[in-house]
Design an enzyme around this catalytic site. Structure first.
Site, PDB file in Angstrom:
ATOM      1  N   CYS A  91       0.826  -1.229   0.000  1.00 20.48           N
ATOM      2  CA  CYS A  91       0.000   0.000   0.000  1.00 20.48           C
ATOM      3  C   CYS A  91       0.849   1.264   0.000  1.00 20.48           C
ATOM      4  CB  CYS A  91      -0.884   0.024   1.245  1.00 20.48           C
ATOM      5  SG  CYS A  91      -1.939  -1.375   1.403  1.00 20.48           S
TER       6      CYS A  91
HETATM    7  N1  SAJ Z   1       6.621   2.337   8.714  1.00 15.57           N
HETATM    8  C1  SAJ Z   1       7.594   3.181   9.244  1.00 15.57           C
HETATM    9  N2  SAJ Z   1       7.241   4.052  10.230  1.00 15.57           N
HETATM   10  C2  SAJ Z   1       5.960   4.120  10.713  1.00 15.57           C
HETATM   11  C3  SAJ Z   1       4.989   3.244  10.155  1.00 15.57           C
HETATM   12  C4  SAJ Z   1       5.340   2.370   9.160  1.00 15.57           C
HETATM   13  O1  SAJ Z   1       8.744   3.144   8.828  1.00 15.57           O
HETATM   14  O2  SAJ Z   1       5.705   4.916  11.617  1.00 15.57           O
HETATM   15  C5  SAJ Z   1       6.989   1.431   7.617  1.00 15.57           C
HETATM   16  C6  SAJ Z   1       6.796  -0.039   7.967  1.00 15.57           C
HETATM   17  O3  SAJ Z   1       7.965  -0.573   8.531  1.00 15.57           O
HETATM   18  C7  SAJ Z   1       6.497  -0.657   6.591  1.00 15.57           C
HETATM   19  C8  SAJ Z   1       5.813   0.465   5.835  1.00 15.57           C
HETATM   20  O4  SAJ Z   1       6.125   1.684   6.535  1.00 15.57           O
HETATM   21  O5  SAJ Z   1       7.680  -1.015   5.920  1.00 15.57           O
HETATM   22  C9  SAJ Z   1       4.306   0.310   5.757  1.00 15.57           C
HETATM   23  O6  SAJ Z   1       3.884   0.046   7.060  1.00 15.57           O
HETATM   24  P1  SAJ Z   1       2.310   0.147   7.488  1.00 15.57           P
HETATM   25  O7  SAJ Z   1       2.260   0.084   8.972  1.00 15.57           O
HETATM   26  O8  SAJ Z   1       1.682   1.307   6.830  1.00 15.57           O
HETATM   27  O9  SAJ Z   1       1.724  -1.225   6.993  1.00 15.57           O
HETATM   28  P2  SAJ Z   1       0.967  -1.597   5.658  1.00 15.57           P
HETATM   29  O10 SAJ Z   1       1.762  -1.315   4.449  1.00 15.57           O
HETATM   30  O11 SAJ Z   1       0.475  -2.975   5.854  1.00 15.57           O
HETATM   31  O12 SAJ Z   1      -0.234  -0.553   5.654  1.00 15.57           O
HETATM   32  C10 SAJ Z   1      -1.499  -0.986   5.956  1.00 15.57           C
HETATM   33  C11 SAJ Z   1      -2.378   0.031   5.300  1.00 15.57           C
HETATM   34  N3  SAJ Z   1      -3.715  -0.475   5.254  1.00 15.57           N
HETATM   35  C12 SAJ Z   1      -4.459  -0.280   4.139  1.00 15.57           C
HETATM   36  O13 SAJ Z   1      -4.058   0.313   3.183  1.00 15.57           O
HETATM   37  C13 SAJ Z   1      -5.798  -0.867   4.160  1.00 15.57           C
HETATM   38  C14 SAJ Z   1      -2.331   1.356   6.061  1.00 15.57           C
HETATM   39  O14 SAJ Z   1      -3.365   2.228   5.579  1.00 15.57           O
HETATM   40  C15 SAJ Z   1      -2.529   1.146   7.518  1.00 15.57           C
HETATM   41  O15 SAJ Z   1      -2.442   2.414   8.188  1.00 15.57           O
HETATM   42  C16 SAJ Z   1      -1.444   0.222   8.041  1.00 15.57           C
HETATM   43  O16 SAJ Z   1      -1.647  -1.045   7.369  1.00 15.57           O
HETATM   44  C17 SAJ Z   1      -1.524   0.044   9.539  1.00 15.57           C
HETATM   45  O17 SAJ Z   1      -1.899   1.034  10.209  1.00 15.57           O
HETATM   46  O18 SAJ Z   1      -1.135  -1.028   9.991  1.00 15.57           O
END
Ligand code: SAJ
Length: 450
Positions: free
Chosen positions: A274
């Site tokens: 995403c």
């Molecule tokens: N990450 C960081 N710092 C942060 C948060 C994330 O470096 O503060 C990195 C993570 O390590 C990862 C990437 O960003 O590599 C994405 O992380 P993510 O927590 O956003 O996880 P995703 O990609 O699974 O995002 C999903 C998304 N869900 C949908 O699109 C339906 C996102 O909108 C959600 O906010 C996220 O999950 C969530 O909150 O877990």
């Protein structure tokens, strides 16, 4: 004229036959949730192996347990198939196919277009179509409404059309398809009402909006917001590194503010299906409207530089021990894009692995969930077994993904040198730990090394 009331009654009584096109991490949970709420569901996918596996009652999606899958099948409510002609007998169909990027970082609409071509073959009056795939604002109108109008089908009159963005967070133990609020926008009021009626029968909270475009844009806003904020905190991490200030402690201090602040944490870069992709859909749409979104492009650029920053951190740490990347034995811990899952898509760990390998490191990786991957040359790389006592054999251990699986005390005790990209080692007094977002003051290092 449509049989709006007839379809409404079918949906309300759950006599409606519902299809889900695309049985991936979005479509399969949706199909099983629909089936277990009492609807008869056809799960349609082009992948014969997936359909065969589902027919055997076996799930390939982390969030769909086999008990739920078998419950749906025992009630004869879930029929996996590769046969799109099932659409002829459907009252409703949701499209949950991938929307990746092309090599030139532009939207790849081919999966949606293929699904629409199949729907066109078996289209009939009063079908409710809901597109769920994340995409740029205008897609539902341009790729579905306009296409079906050419066949004499007018949305809201003799069929119904909505967009409802998926909000699946793989591996999330608190939020699932049923309890995550769902936004839905129809082409007309009738379309929205029918879409809300269907989804409200198996999802706790459905939020109607005035059009598919608003629904499409809301999803991109959610994830672009996230990408930009992650990029911001990554940039602050690099600044604090330069200033010998601990960004992690700084974030915790700022996070005590009960309003007006939202915590994000630095990392080795961003991965997943995403966050690295969705903002590029919005940037592309902006550009095609002669609008250049500097925020989106800058965030992508900063997030993309994080693997280089981690590489330089490893080089700096080895240098403190009169070593170079070339020839050093380096172990990467955690390759998946976020903790406690096996998903390697866009994982920054892969970029860091390639950078270290290209510069001559003698490289190994361990991940308890992601057991194998292909490096940039296409060679299959397998996770090594992890023996904590053997960590002393490595010149440097790099923590890329902080899986709960790891015993971090043992990692600290047995490793000679650690680069920590997730602040699993908060104490800054240990000079063998070099973490992103902080650097030991030179004076401290000189004093401590005598
Ligand atoms: N990450 C960081 N710092 C942060 C948060 C994330 O470096 O503060 C990195 C993570 O390590 C990862 C990437 O960003 O590599 C994405 O992380 P993510 O927590 O956003 O996880 P995703 O990609 O699974 O995002 C999903 C998304 N869900 C949908 O699109 C339906 C996102 O909108 C959600 O906010 C996220 O999950 C969530 O909150 O877990």
């Amino acid at each position: 004229m449509s049989n709006y009331y007839g379809l409404m009654e079918k949906i309300q009584s759950k006599k409606a036959k519902v299809g889900v096109i695309g049985l991936g991490y979005v479509g399969l949970p949706l199909a099983v949730e629909l089936a277990n709420s009492g609807y008869s569901v056809y799960g349609i996918d082009v992948d014969k192996a997936k359909v065969a596996q589902l027919k055997k009652g076996s799930s390939y999606i982390i969030d769909v347990n086999e008990e739920e899958l078998n419950k749906a099948q025992q009630a004869n409510n879930f029929i996996p198939t590769t046969d799109f002609s099932a659409i002829k007998q459907l009252d409703c169909v949701s499209i949950c196919v991938p929307t990746p990027l092309t090599k030139s970082q532009e939207p790849d609409m081919s999966y949606i277009q293929s699904a629409v071509e199949q729907i066109k073959k078996y289209l009939h009056e009063d079908l409710l179509i809901v597109l769920e795939s994340t995409t740029y604002p205008g897609t539902t109108e341009e790729l579905i409404e306009v296409e079906l109008l050419k066949m004499g089908y007018k949305a809201g009159e003799n069929y119904f059309l909505c967009f409802s963005p998926e909000r699946v967070d793989p591996g999330n133990k608190n939020y699932n398809t049923k309890n995550t609020p769902k936004v839905l926008g129809g082409t007309t009021k009738f379309c929205t009402e029918l879409g809300v009626l269907l989804y409200s029968n198996f999802i706790d909270k459905v939020i109607p909006v005035s059009s598919p475009k608003v629904a499409e844009m809301s999803k991109l806003l959610e994830n672009t917001f996230r990408s930009i904020n992650i990029a911001f905190i990554n940039e602050m991490a690099m600044l604090c590194d330069r200033l010998n200030i601990d960004i992690w402690e700084t974030i915790e201090a700022a996070n005590t503010k009960p309003f007006g602040f939202m915590k994000f944490t630095p990392g080795p870069g961003i991965g997943g299906h995403c966050i690295p992709l969705d903002p590029m859909y919005l940037a592309w749409k902006a550009k095609s409207s002669n609008f250049y979104s500097r925020f989106i492009e800058l965030a992508q650029e900063i997030n993309k530089t994080m693997p280089d920053y981690v590489y330089n951190k490893v080089s700096y740490a080895l240098n403190k021990h009169q070593k170079s990347i070339m020839g050093s034995k380096i172990l990467i811990l955690g390759m998946a894009y976020k903790p406690n899952i096996d998903d390697l898509r866009e994982s920054p760990g892969l970029d860091i692995y390639n950078l270290l390998e290209e510069n001559g490191a003698s490289l190994s990786y361990h991940d308890p969930h992601a057991q194998t991957f292909k490096d940039r040359t296409g060679e299959v790389i397998n996770s090594v077994e992890l023996e904590y006592e053997n960590l002393t054999d490595f010149d440097c251990v790099v923590v890329i993904t902080n899986h709960a699986f790891y015993d971090y005390e043992k990692i600290l005790s047995y490793s000679k040198l650690i680069v920590d990209t997730r602040n699993v080692f908060e104490d800054n007094s240990n000079l063998k730990v070099h973490k992103i977002g902080y650097s030991h003051p030179l004076s401290e290092e000189i004093v401590n090394q005598g």
